[in-house]
Design an enzyme around this catalytic site. Sequence first.
Site, PDB file in Angstrom:
ATOM      1  N   ARG A 155      -9.107   0.603  16.424  1.00 58.36           N
ATOM      2  CA  ARG A 155      -9.229   1.163  15.095  1.00 58.36           C
ATOM      3  C   ARG A 155     -10.826   0.467  14.524  1.00 58.36           C
ATOM      4  O   ARG A 155     -10.864   1.098  14.377  1.00 58.36           O
ATOM      5  CB  ARG A 155      -7.528   0.942  14.285  1.00 58.36           C
ATOM      6  CG  ARG A 155      -7.475   1.741  13.602  1.00 58.36           C
ATOM      7  CD  ARG A 155      -5.974   2.291  13.032  1.00 58.36           C
ATOM      8  NE  ARG A 155      -5.411   1.107  12.187  1.00 58.36           N
ATOM      9  CZ  ARG A 155      -4.700   1.168  11.561  1.00 58.36           C
ATOM     10  NH1 ARG A 155      -3.411   1.322  11.593  1.00 58.36           N
ATOM     11  NH2 ARG A 155      -4.098  -0.431  10.976  1.00 58.36           N
ATOM     12  N   LYS A 206       0.753  -1.137   0.036  1.00 58.11           N
ATOM     13  CA  LYS A 206      -0.074  -0.150  -0.385  1.00 58.11           C
ATOM     14  C   LYS A 206       0.555   1.361   0.223  1.00 58.11           C
ATOM     15  O   LYS A 206       1.863   1.492  -0.084  1.00 58.11           O
ATOM     16  CB  LYS A 206      -0.967  -0.313   1.450  1.00 58.11           C
ATOM     17  CG  LYS A 206      -0.021  -0.052   2.702  1.00 58.11           C
ATOM     18  CD  LYS A 206      -1.232  -0.458   3.538  1.00 58.11           C
ATOM     19  CE  LYS A 206      -0.788  -1.120   4.826  1.00 58.11           C
ATOM     20  NZ  LYS A 206      -1.077   0.843   5.509  1.00 58.11           N
ATOM     21  N   MET A 213      12.952  24.284   0.308  1.00 53.56           N
ATOM     22  CA  MET A 213      11.891  23.178  -0.253  1.00 53.56           C
ATOM     23  C   MET A 213      12.968  22.578  -1.096  1.00 53.56           C
ATOM     24  O   MET A 213      12.714  21.171  -1.165  1.00 53.56           O
ATOM     25  CB  MET A 213      10.927  24.027  -0.849  1.00 53.56           C
ATOM     26  CG  MET A 213      10.077  23.696  -1.463  1.00 53.56           C
ATOM     27  SD  MET A 213       9.595  24.433  -2.884  1.00 53.56           S
ATOM     28  CE  MET A 213       8.129  25.240  -2.015  1.00 53.56           C
ATOM     29  N   TYR A 221      17.643  29.796   6.605  1.00 52.13           N
ATOM     30  CA  TYR A 221      16.156  30.579   6.764  1.00 52.13           C
ATOM     31  C   TYR A 221      16.143  30.213   8.049  1.00 52.13           C
ATOM     32  O   TYR A 221      16.398  29.479   9.286  1.00 52.13           O
ATOM     33  CB  TYR A 221      14.850  29.556   6.203  1.00 52.13           C
ATOM     34  CG  TYR A 221      14.649  29.884   4.849  1.00 52.13           C
ATOM     35  CD1 TYR A 221      14.656  31.435   4.301  1.00 52.13           C
ATOM     36  CD2 TYR A 221      14.660  28.776   4.249  1.00 52.13           C
ATOM     37  CE1 TYR A 221      13.629  31.479   3.458  1.00 52.13           C
ATOM     38  CE2 TYR A 221      14.184  28.846   2.752  1.00 52.13           C
ATOM     39  CZ  TYR A 221      13.364  29.974   2.741  1.00 52.13           C
ATOM     40  OH  TYR A 221      13.417  30.333   0.248  1.00 52.13           O
TER      41      TYR A 221
HETATM   42  C1  LIG Z   1      -3.801  -3.829   8.448  1.00 52.04           C
HETATM   43  C2  LIG Z   1      -2.449  -3.825   8.094  1.00 52.04           C
HETATM   44  N1  LIG Z   1      -1.821  -5.047   8.077  1.00 52.04           N
HETATM   45  C3  LIG Z   1      -0.574  -5.250   7.771  1.00 52.04           C
HETATM   46  C4  LIG Z   1       0.375  -3.336   7.929  1.00 52.04           C
HETATM   47  C5  LIG Z   1       1.894  -3.623   7.420  1.00 52.04           C
HETATM   48  O1  LIG Z   1       2.409  -3.450   8.617  1.00 52.04           O
HETATM   49  P1  LIG Z   1       3.892  -2.752   8.813  1.00 52.04           P
HETATM   50  O2  LIG Z   1       4.535  -2.319   7.526  1.00 52.04           O
HETATM   51  O3  LIG Z   1       4.227  -2.693   9.909  1.00 52.04           O
HETATM   52  O4  LIG Z   1       4.605  -4.394   9.126  1.00 52.04           O
HETATM   53  C6  LIG Z   1      -0.363  -2.791   7.966  1.00 52.04           C
HETATM   54  C7  LIG Z   1       0.677  -1.410   7.865  1.00 52.04           C
HETATM   55  O5  LIG Z   1       0.144  -0.012   8.127  1.00 52.04           O
HETATM   56  C8  LIG Z   1      -1.729  -2.628   7.878  1.00 52.04           C
HETATM   57  O6  LIG Z   1      -2.194  -1.611   8.239  1.00 52.04           O
END
Ligand SMILES: Cc1ncc(COP(=O)(O)O)c(C=O)c1O
Length: 384
Positions: free
Chosen positions: A133, A34, A309, A261
């Site tokens: 969550r 992701k 920047m 800066y």
């Molecule tokens: C639901 C879920 N599974 C797995 C992962 C992978 O976690 P990590 O990057 O700590 O291995 C994440 C990461 O945010 C997650 O939100």
Amino acid sequence: MRPLTAHIDLDALRHNYRQACRYAPDARAMAVLKANAYGHGSLECARALRDLAPAMAVACLKEGQALRDTGIACPIVLLEGFFEADELDEIITGGYWSVLHTHWQVEALLDRLERWPHHHVTVLVKCDSGMHRLGFAPEEVSAICRRLRSHPGVEQTLLMTHFATADTPDSALLASQLDTINTLRRELDLPGCFANSPATLSVPAARHDWVRPGVMLYGVNPLAPEQMLHGEIDRALKPVMTLESRIIAIRELAAGEPIGYGARHVTGRPTRVGVVACGYGDGYDRHAREGTPVLVQGQRAMIAGRVSMDMLTVDITGIPDADIGSRVTLWGRDASGAMLDVSEVASWCNTIAYTLLTGILPRVPRRYHYNDAPDDSSDTDALS
Ligand SMILES: Cc1ncc(COP(=O)(O)O)c(C=O)c1O
């Protein structure tokens, strides 16, 4: 060409994936790609892992579609599930495995399956075992799973949860989450998918049928430094991203002169300053404190003055042969073999490696290095 480049070592990515499999030998590992594979380029990373990973995980359908469009055929897990029922036709027909974490999603899925009598889906029912969550309360999970399992359109139901403190395996919260989820798993007799990177590496009771390694694939040690396994994991993983630029100007300053800066840094002695083409407009963290390390021609030097920047400034007084054009490694492995851990840089910015890696902006070209390729050619460039 502006000299800033994120070099992505896809062989290291494959090596790290294999390490996940080595630590969880009885589980299958879905590669978490992701957020553009944590900033590394999800298409290139997915292609590099496609002969190894039996499934890949992304946050949402749009990220999954991008992988499908590049020819990824394995199941793609949607970790946040779907946001609107209209996404379901594609999820049902496109080989996506959706997480279900809320009641309307279960109703919408079962309703939509009526339209697709010849299709079968796999779903992951997410239990909130204590992180608070996403997910169903533990006492709701049995009834939901029973309903899903009795539906002819649901081929496979996995039980899923996520841990809040897996990087500190002796935490009381982790013990309580494990107890909750493993009890449910036994009662329901469902395949489990619980472990993120730290749990994959160091919590045997969390590794079941599937693990979900993310950050470790990119070479980041996910365990807290005081953990016993920390050193071993440091040696087991290889950094995937090396952020590299060059010195584009040199300033010779007398003692008492400000740099950058806000004049945050005032030289305490005659100082040679290298101006580096990399700034917060590239995603480098503006919160980098005085003294944040970089490598100049493989030697450690320190940031002096605020990150701006497009540039940052480095005290190179101790590196007399550094000059305009000298290589500067912001993190990763320098061409000389010297290492600067992105987690160390993150600690100087009061953040974590995840944010630095995902924060590198599309403006920075990614250059992919790839020898151990399943098919495609090696060394390609991409603007991701
Ligand atoms: C639901 C879920 N599974 C797995 C992962 C992978 O976690 P990590 O990057 O700590 O291995 C994440 C990461 O945010 C997650 O939100």
